[in-house]
Design a protein around this motif. Structure first.
Motif, short mmCIF file in Angstrom:
data_model
loop_
_atom_site.label_atom_id
_atom_site.label_comp_id
_atom_site.label_asym_id
_atom_site.label_seq_id
_atom_site.Cartn_x
_atom_site.Cartn_y
_atom_site.Cartn_z
N ASP A 107 -1.38 -10.33 -1.25
CA ASP A 107 -1.96 -9.40 -0.28
C ASP A 107 -3.43 -9.15 -0.65
O ASP A 107 -3.84 -9.37 -1.79
N ALA A 108 -4.20 -8.60 0.31
CA ALA A 108 -5.62 -8.33 0.07
C ALA A 108 -5.82 -7.39 -1.12
O ALA A 108 -6.78 -7.54 -1.88
N SER A 109 -4.90 -6.43 -1.29
CA SER A 109 -5.04 -5.48 -2.40
C SER A 109 -5.04 -6.19 -3.75
O SER A 109 -5.69 -5.75 -4.69
N VAL A 110 -4.32 -7.31 -3.84
CA VAL A 110 -4.25 -8.08 -5.08
C VAL A 110 -5.40 -9.10 -5.15
O VAL A 110 -6.02 -9.28 -6.20
N ASP A 127 -3.21 -15.87 6.79
CA ASP A 127 -4.55 -15.89 7.41
C ASP A 127 -5.01 -14.50 7.83
O ASP A 127 -6.21 -14.22 7.88
N ASN A 128 -4.06 -13.58 8.09
CA ASN A 128 -4.45 -12.20 8.42
C ASN A 128 -5.16 -11.53 7.24
O ASN A 128 -6.02 -10.68 7.43
N GLU A 143 -1.25 -6.53 5.15
CA GLU A 143 -0.07 -6.11 4.39
C GLU A 143 1.21 -6.57 5.09
O GLU A 143 2.14 -7.08 4.46
N GLY A 155 -13.80 -6.69 5.86
CA GLY A 155 -14.25 -5.77 4.80
C GLY A 155 -15.52 -6.24 4.13
O GLY A 155 -16.14 -5.48 3.39
N CYS A 200 -8.68 -12.71 7.26
CA CYS A 200 -9.41 -11.97 8.32
C CYS A 200 -9.78 -10.58 7.81
O CYS A 200 -10.89 -10.09 8.05
N GLU A 201 -8.85 -9.94 7.13
CA GLU A 201 -9.08 -8.58 6.64
C GLU A 201 -10.21 -8.57 5.62
O GLU A 201 -11.08 -7.69 5.65
N GLU A 214 -0.07 -1.99 -2.98
CA GLU A 214 -0.21 -0.87 -2.05
C GLU A 214 1.09 -0.07 -2.01
O GLU A 214 2.17 -0.64 -1.79
N ILE A 274 -8.35 -8.88 -3.99
CA ILE A 274 -9.59 -8.20 -4.37
C ILE A 274 -9.64 -7.93 -5.87
O ILE A 274 -10.68 -8.11 -6.51
N ASN A 275 -8.53 -7.55 -6.46
CA ASN A 275 -8.47 -7.35 -7.91
C ASN A 275 -8.71 -8.66 -8.66
O ASN A 275 -9.46 -8.70 -9.63
N GLY A 286 -1.04 -2.21 7.96
CA GLY A 286 -2.18 -3.00 8.40
C GLY A 286 -1.78 -4.46 8.54
O GLY A 286 -0.78 -4.88 7.94
N ASP A 287 -2.55 -5.24 9.28
CA ASP A 287 -2.18 -6.63 9.57
C ASP A 287 -1.97 -7.46 8.31
O ASP A 287 -1.01 -8.24 8.23
#
Lengths: 212, 391
Positions: free
Chosen positions: A17-20, A45-46, A103, A54, A49-50, A121, A22-23, A100-101
């Motif tokens: 996921d994006a939360s991971v 792919d979402n 997640e 950001g 996009c996220e 998250e 980014i870390n 969110g898309d």
């Protein structure tokens, strides 16, 4: 250091996921970390996009992610079949029950493929437990604490990677992971990590000899 | 892939898709093409005569640059401020269009958060003034003074104009990084009230000046959306009014005269040091301060031009006069919107929104979202019964 990663070699593949993401990008060593896992790493792919959205104020994260994709360290996947239906279930409905898309796509993909999802998250973790009991959720710390990653990075690089993720991306740490993190980065660096302050405070009361 | 989205009615989803398309400024032809459907099908979807299919919805959300979640979340609010900005003469400018979309999205987020948290917004708007025949500058001076009195501000300098706009008047105020030429935007909507977006990449004194200008619009031409580009020629009475209002509100005549006298007593000439101290006291730019002195007859017309032609009043000189700490406080800030941030943190704590949803709603990156949440967690840990609120 009683904590050990719940990510094991039996995990067939891992959806980030994006939360991971980014870390991991903030660690400064995303390629050796993900390669050391020796399992296919997928990003919906979402999520791309996220991260693109950001990155409006700076393209650094997006460029780093593009490198991971170009180097085939991660594979970008589109949702298909039943996973699309699951995705729409997760993004619809009341705010408190929707995600969110990025997640939603991460959970839908991992559920559809029967693999693990890496997500930091709390709301997504709660909804995943409610809706997909069998889905295995791991966190960024589980990735960093994986035996192969520790062996591949070595003590110094692991310490630097963990510290950078905490400092630059404010990586979240769960209570049971706190001791491991402190051992890795060193007590002297805890103060510099705002996401650790709350847990550090809690420890002051519970283990006086060690923490005062 | 034919599943129909049944969580919302076709009519509601159609209306949301139409607003999203118009906000993104995409034609029906282009969006139908993006979704691989006929234009007539798109029209039917927007009218609620046919439900959108999953694949169509996904394609449309990408085409409009919005998340599927924001289209399908039940409480999601759909505000359409953007078409009003497009009716302005600056139409077609990408920087302005982007800023208008940003304002629209932030207002939507704030209203949605109010709704899910059950919070009622308190407005405290003074009655709208009309711009009267005659000298608009004179009227603006009077109106600005009246508003100061109404707010109980007296004659002193204003330390934080945005706190007054947001907390005392109940306006919706945001600051985000915008195209450099756009200083600020103002819009008013019957349902959501007065909304202001300020360019956070401008210096603090310039942001304050923009805020003063937008307050002038709020005072007298509330119903006209406005894009403020302060390097543009003042081409209308409304613009001249708003500029004069901002000046008078931030640098009230009597207070400027008194402070000017106090600082220049014993001097034979106006110096750069005088200007720097006065500008700092009132929280406005050096140029705005000198122009105000000229306007009030405290210095000769053309003084600012003289400074400009003779080495200007530099940042370095400001640093020397005020010291580094005061100077550093004047620089660019990161994205701000105190009330919206508070609502979002509250919703996150109650598990009503996720980090991803929060990032999209606030239009800030993940790291800034985490910074807000860390700060909130630190504050919460500090709290004990002493700080417990009675409600």
């Amino acid at each position: 250091m009683t904590f050990s990663s719940c990510l094991t070699d039996e995990d067939s593949s891992l959806v980030l996921d994006a939360s991971v993401v980014i870390n991991l990008l903030a660690t400064g060593h995303p390629i050796p970390i993900l390669r050391a896992l020796a399992m296919p790493i997928v990003v919906a792919d979402n999520v791309v996009c996220e991260i693109e959205r950001g990155a409006m104020n700076g393209r650094q994260e997006l460029d780093l992610l593009a490198r991971l994709i170009d180097d085939q360290v991660v594979r970008v996947a589109e949702l298909e079949g039943g996973a699309v239906e699951t995705f729409f279930e997760l993004v619809s409905g009341n705010s408190s029950e929707s995600l969110g898309d990025g997640e939603a796509a991460t959970l839908a993909f991992a559920h559809g493929m029967g693999c693990s999802a890496a997500i930091d998250e709390k709301k997504a973790t709660r909804l995943a437990a409610d809706r997909f009991g069998s889905l295995k959720i791991v966190t960024t710390i589980d990735i960093l604490a994986h035996d192969n990653v520790q062996a591949s990075l070595g003590t110094a690089r692991l310490a630097d990677a963990t510290f950078q993720a905490l400092r630059r991306a404010r990586m979240q740490v769960r209570e049971h992971q706190f001791d491991w993190v402190v051992q890795v980065i060193g007590m002297e660096n805890v103060e510099a990590c705002s996401s650790l302050k709350r847990l550090a405070k809690l420890r002051v009361g519970s283990a006086p000899a060690l923490w005062r | 892939m034919t599943t129909i989205i049944d969580k919302l009615s076709a009519a509601e989803l159609g209306a949301r898709l139409k607003v999203a398309r118009e906000t993104a400024n995409v034609t029906q032809d282009a969006s139908a093409k993006a979704a691989g459907i006929a234009r007539t099908t798109l029209v039917a979807i927007e009218k609620g005569q046919r439900s959108a299919r999953i694949n169509e919805l996904q394609a449309l959300s990408r085409c409009y640059g919005v998340s599927v979640n924001s289209l399908l979340r039940r409480e999601s609010v759909h505000v359409d401020l953007v078409p009003r900005f497009r009716s302005l003469p600056e139409t077609g400018d990408a920087g302005i269009d982007q800023a208008a979309r940003m304002l629209n999205d932030l207002v939507r987020a704030e209203v949605e958060l109010e709704n899910i948290l059950g919070v009622q917004r308190t407005y405290n708007y003074p009655a709208e003034k009309m711009i009267l025949p005659g000298d608009v500058r004179t009227q603006a001076e009077h109106d600005a003074q009246n508003l100061r009195n109404w707010l109980g501000l007296g004659e002193g300098p204003i330390q934080n104009l945005f706190a007054i706009l947001e907390l005392q008047l109940g306006m919706r105020v945001y600051s985000r990084r915008l195209d450099p030429k756009v200083s600020g935007l103002f819009a008013y909507d019957e349902a959501v009230g007065a909304c202001v977006l300020i360019n956070s990449s401008h210096r603090k004194d310039r942001r304050t000046q923009t805020g003063g200008h937008e307050l002038g619009h709020f005072a007298a031409t509330r119903r006209h959306p406005e894009v403020y580009q302060d390097e543009k020629y003042e081409n209308s009475r409304e613009e001249r009014y708003a500029n004069a209002f901002g000046r008078a509100f931030l640098t009230p005549a009597r207070a400027v005269m008194e402070k000017f006298k106090e600082l220049t007593t014993g001097s034979t000439h106006l110096t750069r040091r005088h200007v720097i101290l006065l500008a700092n006291f009132f929280g406005v730019s050096r140029q705005a301060m000198v122009m105000r002195l000229e306007e009030l007859g405290l210095t000769k017309k053309g003084t600012w031009d003289w400074f400009k032609d003779n080495g200007n009043i530099t940042d370095e000189q400001v640093r020397q006069v005020l010291g580094p700490a005061a100077y550093e406080a004047s620089v660019v800030e990161s994205a701000q919107s105190s009330r919206l941030f508070l609502l979002a943190i509250d919703a996150w704590k109650k598990d009503l929104i996720s980090e991803g949803q929060m990032s999209e709603m606030l239009k800030v990156g993940r790291t800034q979202v985490r910074e807000l949440l860390d700060e909130a967690a630190a504050e919460e840990d500090e709290a004990d019964d002493l700080f417990k609120l009675p409600h």
